[in-house]
Design a protein around this motif. Structure first.
Motif, PDB file in Angstrom:
ATOM      1  N   LEU A 131       0.856  -1.180   0.000  1.00 38.67           N
ATOM      2  CA  LEU A 131       0.000   0.000   0.000  1.00 38.67           C
ATOM      3  C   LEU A 131       0.892   1.230   0.000  1.00 38.67           C
ATOM      4  CD1 LEU A 131      -2.820  -0.893   2.565  1.00 38.67           C
ATOM      5  CD2 LEU A 131      -2.962  -0.879   0.076  1.00 38.67           C
ATOM      6  N   GLN A 132       0.809   2.030  -1.048  1.00 33.86           N
ATOM      7  CA  GLN A 132       1.634   3.224  -1.169  1.00 33.86           C
ATOM      8  C   GLN A 132       0.728   4.395  -1.520  1.00 33.86           C
ATOM      9  OE1 GLN A 132       5.243   3.544  -0.958  1.00 33.86           O
ATOM     10  NE2 GLN A 132       4.644   5.676  -0.903  1.00 33.86           N
ATOM     11  N   PHE A 133       0.815   5.463  -0.730  1.00 32.63           N
ATOM     12  CA  PHE A 133      -0.009   6.634  -0.974  1.00 32.63           C
ATOM     13  C   PHE A 133       0.815   7.747  -1.605  1.00 32.63           C
ATOM     14  CE2 PHE A 133      -2.259   4.347   2.288  1.00 32.63           C
ATOM     15  CZ  PHE A 133      -3.589   4.542   1.979  1.00 32.63           C
ATOM     16  N   LYS A 134       0.128   8.605  -2.353  1.00 29.14           N
ATOM     17  CA  LYS A 134       0.771   9.785  -2.917  1.00 29.14           C
ATOM     18  C   LYS A 134      -0.101  11.006  -2.653  1.00 29.14           C
ATOM     19  CE  LYS A 134      -1.287   9.268  -7.550  1.00 29.14           C
ATOM     20  NZ  LYS A 134      -1.004   9.154  -8.994  1.00 29.14           N
ATOM     21  N   CYS A 176      12.129   4.284  -1.628  1.00 32.16           N
ATOM     22  CA  CYS A 176      11.119   5.223  -1.140  1.00 32.16           C
ATOM     23  C   CYS A 176      10.646   6.079  -2.308  1.00 32.16           C
ATOM     24  CB  CYS A 176      11.706   6.109  -0.040  1.00 32.16           C
ATOM     25  SG  CYS A 176      10.498   7.201   0.756  1.00 32.16           S
ATOM     26  N   MET A 177       9.332   6.165  -2.476  1.00 29.60           N
ATOM     27  CA  MET A 177       8.765   7.037  -3.494  1.00 29.60           C
ATOM     28  C   MET A 177       8.661   8.454  -2.951  1.00 29.60           C
ATOM     29  SD  MET A 177       5.773   4.479  -4.921  1.00 29.60           S
ATOM     30  CE  MET A 177       5.241   5.616  -6.196  1.00 29.60           C
ATOM     31  N   ASP A 178       8.709   9.423  -3.856  1.00 31.86           N
ATOM     32  CA  ASP A 178       8.527  10.806  -3.417  1.00 31.86           C
ATOM     33  C   ASP A 178       7.064  11.030  -3.049  1.00 31.86           C
ATOM     34  OD1 ASP A 178       7.378  13.096  -5.682  1.00 31.86           O
ATOM     35  OD2 ASP A 178       7.610  11.000  -6.277  1.00 31.86           O
ATOM     36  N   GLU A 179       6.762  12.135  -2.403  1.00 30.89           N
ATOM     37  CA  GLU A 179       5.423  12.344  -1.844  1.00 30.89           C
ATOM     38  C   GLU A 179       4.327  12.414  -2.905  1.00 30.89           C
ATOM     39  OE1 GLU A 179       5.105  16.091   0.176  1.00 30.89           O
ATOM     40  OE2 GLU A 179       6.501  17.073  -1.204  1.00 30.89           O
ATOM     41  N   TYR A 180       4.686  12.711  -4.154  1.00 32.79           N
ATOM     42  CA  TYR A 180       3.682  12.806  -5.218  1.00 32.79           C
ATOM     43  C   TYR A 180       3.629  11.549  -6.082  1.00 32.79           C
ATOM     44  CZ  TYR A 180       3.266  17.705  -3.961  1.00 32.79           C
ATOM     45  OH  TYR A 180       3.040  18.889  -3.261  1.00 32.79           O
ATOM     46  N   GLY A 181       4.420  10.547  -5.769  1.00 32.79           N
ATOM     47  CA  GLY A 181       4.392   9.294  -6.503  1.00 32.79           C
ATOM     48  C   GLY A 181       4.922   9.396  -7.920  1.00 32.79           C
ATOM     49  N   LYS A 182       5.808  10.376  -8.169  1.00 38.09           N
ATOM     50  CA  LYS A 182       6.342  10.573  -9.508  1.00 38.09           C
ATOM     51  C   LYS A 182       7.740   9.976  -9.686  1.00 38.09           C
ATOM     52  CE  LYS A 182       3.718  14.849 -10.262  1.00 38.09           C
ATOM     53  NZ  LYS A 182       3.814  16.300 -10.565  1.00 38.09           N
ATOM     54  N   TYR A 200      14.774   7.451  -9.980  1.00 37.72           N
ATOM     55  CA  TYR A 200      14.147   7.139 -11.266  1.00 37.72           C
ATOM     56  C   TYR A 200      12.822   7.877 -11.422  1.00 37.72           C
ATOM     57  CZ  TYR A 200      17.323   3.095 -11.466  1.00 37.72           C
ATOM     58  OH  TYR A 200      18.428   2.278 -11.493  1.00 37.72           O
ATOM     59  N   ASN A 201      12.515   8.217 -12.677  1.00 40.41           N
ATOM     60  CA  ASN A 201      11.187   8.688 -13.043  1.00 40.41           C
ATOM     61  C   ASN A 201      10.283   7.461 -13.177  1.00 40.41           C
ATOM     62  OD1 ASN A 201       8.934   9.266 -14.913  1.00 40.41           O
ATOM     63  ND2 ASN A 201       9.872  11.288 -15.078  1.00 40.41           N
ATOM     64  N   ILE A 202       9.192   7.421 -12.424  1.00 41.48           N
ATOM     65  CA  ILE A 202       8.351   6.221 -12.407  1.00 41.48           C
ATOM     66  C   ILE A 202       7.559   6.063 -13.703  1.00 41.48           C
ATOM     67  CG2 ILE A 202       6.371   5.127 -11.253  1.00 41.48           C
ATOM     68  CD1 ILE A 202       7.404   6.266  -8.633  1.00 41.48           C
ATOM     69  N   ASP A 203       7.188   7.157 -14.334  1.00 45.16           N
ATOM     70  CA  ASP A 203       6.371   7.058 -15.552  1.00 45.16           C
ATOM     71  C   ASP A 203       7.086   6.305 -16.663  1.00 45.16           C
ATOM     72  OD1 ASP A 203       4.193   8.347 -14.493  1.00 45.16           O
ATOM     73  OD2 ASP A 203       4.805  10.336 -15.205  1.00 45.16           O
ATOM     74  N   ALA A 225      18.804   2.402   4.178  1.00 41.34           N
ATOM     75  CA  ALA A 225      17.361   2.193   4.288  1.00 41.34           C
ATOM     76  C   ALA A 225      16.676   3.555   4.199  1.00 41.34           C
ATOM     77  CB  ALA A 225      17.020   1.501   5.603  1.00 41.34           C
ATOM     78  N   ILE A 226      16.095   3.854   3.035  1.00 39.94           N
ATOM     79  CA  ILE A 226      15.526   5.180   2.775  1.00 39.94           C
ATOM     80  C   ILE A 226      14.112   5.262   3.348  1.00 39.94           C
ATOM     81  CG2 ILE A 226      15.031   6.903   0.997  1.00 39.94           C
ATOM     82  CD1 ILE A 226      16.872   5.242  -0.869  1.00 39.94           C
ATOM     83  N   SER A 227      13.840   6.301   4.149  1.00 43.83           N
ATOM     84  CA  SER A 227      12.530   6.427   4.784  1.00 43.83           C
ATOM     85  C   SER A 227      11.734   7.633   4.308  1.00 43.83           C
ATOM     86  CB  SER A 227      12.681   6.494   6.312  1.00 43.83           C
ATOM     87  OG  SER A 227      13.550   7.536   6.693  1.00 43.83           O
ATOM     88  N   GLN A 228      12.384   8.618   3.672  1.00 37.99           N
ATOM     89  CA  GLN A 228      11.646   9.780   3.166  1.00 37.99           C
ATOM     90  C   GLN A 228      12.379  10.376   1.976  1.00 37.99           C
ATOM     91  OE1 GLN A 228      10.902  12.945   6.041  1.00 37.99           O
ATOM     92  NE2 GLN A 228       9.021  13.536   5.011  1.00 37.99           N
TER      93      GLN A 228
END
Length: 232
Positions: free
Chosen positions: A12-15, A54-60, A75-78, A98-101
């Motif tokens: 579960l990952q939120f953006k 870790c994904m950035d806060e906007y999921g990009k 990486y660019n996720i798109d 271990a990346i947390s933010q």
């Protein structure tokens, strides 16, 4: 799922949206992230690798630490394109990152990660590294930047003995860390950055084996919003 499988359908990952609300990241984006993690970590347990990305806060975008090297790739996720590679200086090479933010764009931003028992903030593109403290696992800043939330548990650190059971020097290193770790009350901590005042929320260890907390990234939510959800 099997212990050595990383299943995108069980993450579960939120953006954050442009309106300030939060929504689930789409399955296609998660599959891209899964593929990138698999390429960088290959035969390592994939359930474990959730801690190393870790994904950035906007999921990009997604930041992934490299197996066996003090390197973070963004990486660019798109399109899955590598947009930045950061060599992290002055860390312990025996431990992963271990990346947390992760907050930022392709041009600039910052990341928080733990390396062994220490936690850092890394700013890019300048590459400056600030140590935030020790035994501060899954650390995240509040949206207003006034607080830090962290817990006492780190699954990667706890399981290191499995990798080092035939190396006395490294076993001594991890045993010394464990001795310090045992003195820290298990739970969550909320630290006010300006004053250093810290609130402690105790959490019980697993009764069957007395393991410390495995960890977990904090989800920040305003008090009024939380009360509204609880009333529903």
């Amino acid at each position: 799922m099997e212990s050595n499988d990383y299943d995108v359908n069980e993450v579960l990952q939120f953006k954050r949206t442009d309106t300030g609300e939060y929504e689930l990241v789409g399955k296609e984006s998660l599959k891209t992230v899964e593929q990138l993690v698999n390429e960088m970590w290959e035969d390592v347990y994939k359930w474990f690798m959730v801690n190393e990305m870790c994904m950035d806060e906007y999921g990009k975008m997604v930041a992934i630490s490299e197996s066996g090297n003090p390197i973070i790739r963004i990486y660019n996720i798109d399109n899955g394109k590598l947009v930045r590679q950061i060599a992290v200086p002055d860390i312990d090479p025996d431990f992963t990152l271990a990346i947390s933010q992760f907050v930022g764009t392709e041009e600039s931003g910052w990341l928080v990660f733990s390396n062994g028992n220490k936690t850092y903030r890394l700013n890019y593109p300048e590459g400056t590294l600030e140590q935030l403290g020790e035994f501060m696992f899954d650390t995240t800043y509040s949206p207003d930047g006034k607080y830090l939330a962290y817990c006492t548990g780190n699954i990667e650190l706890y399981d290191k003995w499995m990798d080092w059971d035939d190396d006395n020097e490294k076993l001594n290193k991890i045993n010394n860390i464990y001795a310090e770790w045992d003195e820290i009350p298990e739970g969550w901590y909320i630290k006010e950055i300006e004053t250093g005042n810290t609130t402690f929320i105790p959490m019980e260890t697993w009764e069957q084996d007395q393991r410390p907390l495995y960890g977990g990234r904090c989800v920040w939510i305003e008090k009024d919003k939380l009360l509204q959800i609880l009333d529903q």
